[in-house]
Design a protein around this motif. Structure first.
Motif, PDB file in Angstrom:
ATOM      1  N   ARG A 171      47.553  37.977  31.271  1.00  0.00           N
ATOM      2  CA  ARG A 171      46.149  38.381  31.308  1.00  0.00           C
ATOM      3  C   ARG A 171      46.007  39.793  31.876  1.00  0.00           C
ATOM      4  O   ARG A 171      45.226  40.602  31.360  1.00  0.00           O
ATOM      5  CB  ARG A 171      45.356  37.391  32.152  1.00  0.00           C
ATOM      6  N   ALA A 172      46.738  40.086  32.937  1.00  0.00           N
ATOM      7  CA  ALA A 172      46.648  41.407  33.564  1.00  0.00           C
ATOM      8  C   ALA A 172      47.043  42.508  32.596  1.00  0.00           C
ATOM      9  O   ALA A 172      46.463  43.603  32.598  1.00  0.00           O
ATOM     10  CB  ALA A 172      47.529  41.456  34.810  1.00  0.00           C
ATOM     11  N   ALA A 173      48.031  42.250  31.754  1.00  0.00           N
ATOM     12  CA  ALA A 173      48.503  43.261  30.805  1.00  0.00           C
ATOM     13  C   ALA A 173      47.453  43.604  29.761  1.00  0.00           C
ATOM     14  O   ALA A 173      47.506  44.680  29.154  1.00  0.00           O
ATOM     15  CB  ALA A 173      49.782  42.780  30.130  1.00  0.00           C
ATOM     16  N   ARG A 174      46.491  42.710  29.537  1.00  0.00           N
ATOM     17  CA  ARG A 174      45.439  42.980  28.566  1.00  0.00           C
ATOM     18  C   ARG A 174      44.257  43.749  29.166  1.00  0.00           C
ATOM     19  O   ARG A 174      43.347  44.153  28.442  1.00  0.00           O
ATOM     20  CB  ARG A 174      44.934  41.656  27.971  1.00  0.00           C
ATOM     21  N   CYS A 175      44.276  43.936  30.479  1.00  0.00           N
ATOM     22  CA  CYS A 175      43.193  44.677  31.129  1.00  0.00           C
ATOM     23  C   CYS A 175      43.249  46.147  30.729  1.00  0.00           C
ATOM     24  O   CYS A 175      44.321  46.699  30.468  1.00  0.00           O
ATOM     25  CB  CYS A 175      43.302  44.551  32.647  1.00  0.00           C
ATOM     26  N   ILE A 176      42.106  46.777  30.697  1.00  0.00           N
ATOM     27  CA  ILE A 176      42.039  48.169  30.247  1.00  0.00           C
ATOM     28  C   ILE A 176      42.137  49.160  31.398  1.00  0.00           C
ATOM     29  O   ILE A 176      42.340  50.360  31.178  1.00  0.00           O
ATOM     30  CB  ILE A 176      40.738  48.435  29.465  1.00  0.00           C
ATOM     31  N   ALA A 177      41.992  48.684  32.624  1.00  0.00           N
ATOM     32  CA  ALA A 177      42.056  49.565  33.786  1.00  0.00           C
ATOM     33  C   ALA A 177      42.318  48.715  35.015  1.00  0.00           C
ATOM     34  O   ALA A 177      42.289  47.474  34.957  1.00  0.00           O
ATOM     35  CB  ALA A 177      40.753  50.355  33.946  1.00  0.00           C
ATOM     36  N   ALA A 178      42.579  49.395  36.144  1.00  0.00           N
ATOM     37  CA  ALA A 178      42.849  48.675  37.395  1.00  0.00           C
ATOM     38  C   ALA A 178      42.200  49.380  38.567  1.00  0.00           C
ATOM     39  O   ALA A 178      42.134  50.614  38.616  1.00  0.00           O
ATOM     40  CB  ALA A 178      44.353  48.553  37.621  1.00  0.00           C
ATOM     41  N   ASP A 179      41.724  48.584  39.513  1.00  0.00           N
ATOM     42  CA  ASP A 179      41.256  49.069  40.808  1.00  0.00           C
ATOM     43  C   ASP A 179      42.195  48.523  41.873  1.00  0.00           C
ATOM     44  O   ASP A 179      42.516  47.321  41.863  1.00  0.00           O
ATOM     45  CB  ASP A 179      39.834  48.582  41.103  1.00  0.00           C
ATOM     46  N   VAL A 180      42.615  49.393  42.787  1.00  0.00           N
ATOM     47  CA  VAL A 180      43.497  48.983  43.875  1.00  0.00           C
ATOM     48  C   VAL A 180      42.775  49.312  45.176  1.00  0.00           C
ATOM     49  O   VAL A 180      42.420  50.461  45.418  1.00  0.00           O
ATOM     50  CB  VAL A 180      44.855  49.698  43.809  1.00  0.00           C
ATOM     51  N   VAL A 181      42.551  48.300  46.006  1.00  0.00           N
ATOM     52  CA  VAL A 181      41.631  48.435  47.138  1.00  0.00           C
ATOM     53  C   VAL A 181      42.326  48.066  48.443  1.00  0.00           C
ATOM     54  O   VAL A 181      43.042  47.061  48.517  1.00  0.00           O
ATOM     55  CB  VAL A 181      40.397  47.533  46.934  1.00  0.00           C
ATOM     56  N   ALA A 182      42.108  48.881  49.473  1.00  0.00           N
ATOM     57  CA  ALA A 182      42.712  48.621  50.783  1.00  0.00           C
ATOM     58  C   ALA A 182      42.020  49.486  51.824  1.00  0.00           C
ATOM     59  O   ALA A 182      41.212  50.364  51.507  1.00  0.00           O
ATOM     60  CB  ALA A 182      44.207  48.915  50.761  1.00  0.00           C
ATOM     61  N   ALA A 183      42.367  49.246  53.092  1.00  0.00           N
ATOM     62  CA  ALA A 183      41.867  50.052  54.196  1.00  0.00           C
ATOM     63  C   ALA A 183      43.012  50.382  55.140  1.00  0.00           C
ATOM     64  O   ALA A 183      44.104  49.799  55.056  1.00  0.00           O
ATOM     65  CB  ALA A 183      40.759  49.302  54.944  1.00  0.00           C
ATOM     66  N   GLY A 184      42.781  51.342  56.042  1.00  0.00           N
ATOM     67  CA  GLY A 184      43.778  51.685  57.046  1.00  0.00           C
ATOM     68  C   GLY A 184      45.071  52.180  56.426  1.00  0.00           C
ATOM     69  O   GLY A 184      45.078  52.874  55.411  1.00  0.00           O
ATOM     70  N   ALA A 185      46.189  51.796  57.044  1.00  0.00           N
ATOM     71  CA  ALA A 185      47.491  52.233  56.544  1.00  0.00           C
ATOM     72  C   ALA A 185      47.769  51.724  55.144  1.00  0.00           C
ATOM     73  O   ALA A 185      48.519  52.352  54.384  1.00  0.00           O
ATOM     74  CB  ALA A 185      48.589  51.760  57.494  1.00  0.00           C
ATOM     75  N   SER A 186      47.159  50.610  54.765  1.00  0.00           N
ATOM     76  CA  SER A 186      47.375  50.054  53.426  1.00  0.00           C
ATOM     77  C   SER A 186      46.761  50.915  52.330  1.00  0.00           C
ATOM     78  O   SER A 186      46.979  50.646  51.146  1.00  0.00           O
ATOM     79  CB  SER A 186      46.834  48.621  53.345  1.00  0.00           C
ATOM     80  N   ARG A 187      46.024  51.944  52.715  1.00  0.00           N
ATOM     81  CA  ARG A 187      45.597  52.925  51.714  1.00  0.00           C
ATOM     82  C   ARG A 187      46.822  53.551  51.052  1.00  0.00           C
ATOM     83  O   ARG A 187      46.761  53.957  49.884  1.00  0.00           O
ATOM     84  CB  ARG A 187      44.732  54.000  52.358  1.00  0.00           C
ATOM     85  N   ALA A 188      47.933  53.645  51.777  1.00  0.00           N
ATOM     86  CA  ALA A 188      49.177  54.140  51.176  1.00  0.00           C
ATOM     87  C   ALA A 188      49.594  53.247  50.022  1.00  0.00           C
ATOM     88  O   ALA A 188      49.994  53.728  48.948  1.00  0.00           O
ATOM     89  CB  ALA A 188      50.287  54.205  52.226  1.00  0.00           C
ATOM     90  N   SER A 189      49.503  51.940  50.208  1.00  0.00           N
ATOM     91  CA  SER A 189      49.857  50.991  49.152  1.00  0.00           C
ATOM     92  C   SER A 189      48.914  51.109  47.972  1.00  0.00           C
ATOM     93  O   SER A 189      49.340  51.082  46.807  1.00  0.00           O
ATOM     94  CB  SER A 189      49.819  49.559  49.705  1.00  0.00           C
ATOM     95  N   ALA A 190      47.615  51.236  48.261  1.00  0.00           N
ATOM     96  CA  ALA A 190      46.631  51.329  47.189  1.00  0.00           C
ATOM     97  C   ALA A 190      46.848  52.586  46.357  1.00  0.00           C
ATOM     98  O   ALA A 190      46.819  52.546  45.117  1.00  0.00           O
ATOM     99  CB  ALA A 190      45.217  51.310  47.771  1.00  0.00           C
ATOM    100  N   ALA A 209      56.615  43.859  35.739  1.00  0.00           N
ATOM    101  CA  ALA A 209      56.191  42.753  34.861  1.00  0.00           C
ATOM    102  C   ALA A 209      55.231  43.238  33.786  1.00  0.00           C
ATOM    103  O   ALA A 209      55.347  42.848  32.611  1.00  0.00           O
ATOM    104  CB  ALA A 209      55.543  41.655  35.702  1.00  0.00           C
ATOM    105  N   LEU A 210      54.279  44.093  34.160  1.00  0.00           N
ATOM    106  CA  LEU A 210      53.312  44.584  33.186  1.00  0.00           C
ATOM    107  C   LEU A 210      53.964  45.514  32.174  1.00  0.00           C
ATOM    108  O   LEU A 210      53.562  45.547  31.003  1.00  0.00           O
ATOM    109  CB  LEU A 210      52.165  45.297  33.895  1.00  0.00           C
ATOM    110  N   SER A 211      54.949  46.278  32.612  1.00  0.00           N
ATOM    111  CA  SER A 211      55.676  47.143  31.683  1.00  0.00           C
ATOM    112  C   SER A 211      56.361  46.312  30.601  1.00  0.00           C
ATOM    113  O   SER A 211      56.320  46.650  29.417  1.00  0.00           O
ATOM    114  CB  SER A 211      56.714  47.973  32.454  1.00  0.00           C
ATOM    115  N   THR A 212      56.970  45.208  31.018  1.00  0.00           N
ATOM    116  CA  THR A 212      57.607  44.306  30.052  1.00  0.00           C
ATOM    117  C   THR A 212      56.559  43.684  29.128  1.00  0.00           C
ATOM    118  O   THR A 212      56.735  43.639  27.904  1.00  0.00           O
ATOM    119  CB  THR A 212      58.374  43.202  30.797  1.00  0.00           C
ATOM    120  N   GLU A 213      55.460  43.227  29.711  1.00  0.00           N
ATOM    121  CA  GLU A 213      54.416  42.548  28.942  1.00  0.00           C
ATOM    122  C   GLU A 213      53.776  43.489  27.920  1.00  0.00           C
ATOM    123  O   GLU A 213      53.441  43.078  26.807  1.00  0.00           O
ATOM    124  CB  GLU A 213      53.346  42.007  29.891  1.00  0.00           C
TER     125      GLU A 213
END
Length: 351
Positions: A196-215, A314-318
């Motif tokens: 299902r994720a592979a069929r999405c047209i865009a992505a939002d990545v959300v975090a705060a603090g140090a996890s902004r690095a991950s986002a 995983a999404l690259s493969t999908e």
């Protein structure tokens, strides 16, 4: 770039052992002679570009928690000098040491002492720097795996040195085993969402603090590996209108506070959502949950990044997109232009 180029999948597999080497290598440098300037810094300014800039959310968060004034800027913001920035130490990050913007910033920094954080020590930035902290020239993939997580390790240890963190405090103990366990869990959770994720047209990545690095790293990986338009948002800002564009969108949310309710709200509205948290949260039809161990700031960002790496693989493969197939080679972003060796695995032309 000197040093070996490996594939993204090899980087994932080699990462637990590589990070153990990086942890030991950086610690030896910081306990040796020549790095006392770090311990006397009162107002460090961190600069980087791309993934390196994303990583800088970690030391800034660690230092502010210890009451140390610090900030991060894009290297391009200080290409003409550090005027307007009240700093006593410039810390620049470039894994290969060839980022043109960071090199320009170091050249124009004037009398401000500087430290370069690198994977490849023998590099233009390494030559310019007053001091260096390197990862040990670890092999890395073009869409960085070990280089990025190793940089998080180095920046956390540097922040600890500046903050005067007790030498007996070891947030990185057992990292290899934790990384392996989180990757295995992530693979199972993502497996249930990836079609299902592979069929999405865009992505939002959300975090705060140090996890902004991950986002920010997550949005970059989704763009350069999966070719999915993606944006990184800060949790509270996302709540103030940004989330209203949710449609056929993949949502990746990092955090233990308001992020949990946010992820549940998105999933309840039918949006494909992945929550990465240290809290016990149940998965639902549209919500996949990866539960992290309760660890310190730096290790947590590394583990969040491991989840992201598993997701983009995983999404690259999908989506049937070869991970190493980059499209644009911008030869003005690296000192000396694009290194052909960086594209030895890649195919810059995609049908």
């Amino acid at each position: 770039m000197s040093g070996s180029r490996i594939t993204f999948i090899e980087g994932q597999a080699d990462q637990p052992q590589a990070l153990e080497r990086v942890i030991a290598h950086v610690r030896r440098q910081l306990t040796g002679a020549g790095h006392d300037r770090l311990r006397t810094a009162k107002r460090p300014l961190f600069a980087g570009i791309g993934a390196s800039y994303a990583a800088l959310a970690v030391p800034v968060d660690v230092l502010r928690a210890h009451g140390v004034v610090s900030q991060r800027v894009l290297s391009s913001e200080i290409e003409e000098g550090t005027y307007g920035f009240d700093t006593d130490l410039l810390i620049g990050i470039s894994q290969g040491g060839r980022s043109s913007e960071t090199i320009a910033a170091f050249k124009e920094a004037g009398d401000v002492p500087n430290v370069a954080v690198l994977n490849v020590l023998d590099s233009p930035l390494g030559t310019l720097a007053d001091m260096t902290v390197d990862l040990g020239n670890e092999p890395d993939s073009y869409a960085s795996t070990i280089g990025f997580t190793g940089t998080i390790v180095a920046l956390d240890l540097i922040a600890g040195a500046i903050a005067g963190r007790a030498a007996s405090y070891d947030p990185w103990h057992g990292m290899a085993a934790q990384l392996t366990a989180v990757r295995e869990q992530a693979a199972q959770v993502i497996g249930g969402l990836q079609a299902r994720a592979a069929r999405c047209i865009a992505a939002d990545v959300v975090a705060a603090g140090a996890s902004r690095a991950s986002a920010e790293e997550g949005a970059l990986l989704l763009r350069e590996v999966v070719r999915m338009p993606a944006a990184a948002s800060v949790t509270r800002n996302y709540l103030h209108g940004e989330m209203e564009s949710a449609g056929n969108t993949l949502h990746i949310v990092f955090g233990d506070g308001r992020e949990i309710e946010l992820a549940r709200s998105l999933a309840a509205a039918g949006h494909c959502t992945l929550l990465v948290t240290s809290q016990q949260v149940a998965s639902t039809g549209s919500l996949g949950v990866v539960c992290l161990p309760d660890v310190a700031t730096g290790p947590r960002v590394v583990l969040e990044t491991v989840v992201l790496q598993e997701l983009v693989a995983a999404l690259s493969t999908e989506r049937d997109i070869p991970i190493e197939s980059f499209v644009f080679a911008n030869d003005d972003t690296k000192e000396g232009g694009v290194n052909p060796e960086d594209f030895a695995i890649a195919s810059p032309v995609v049908a």
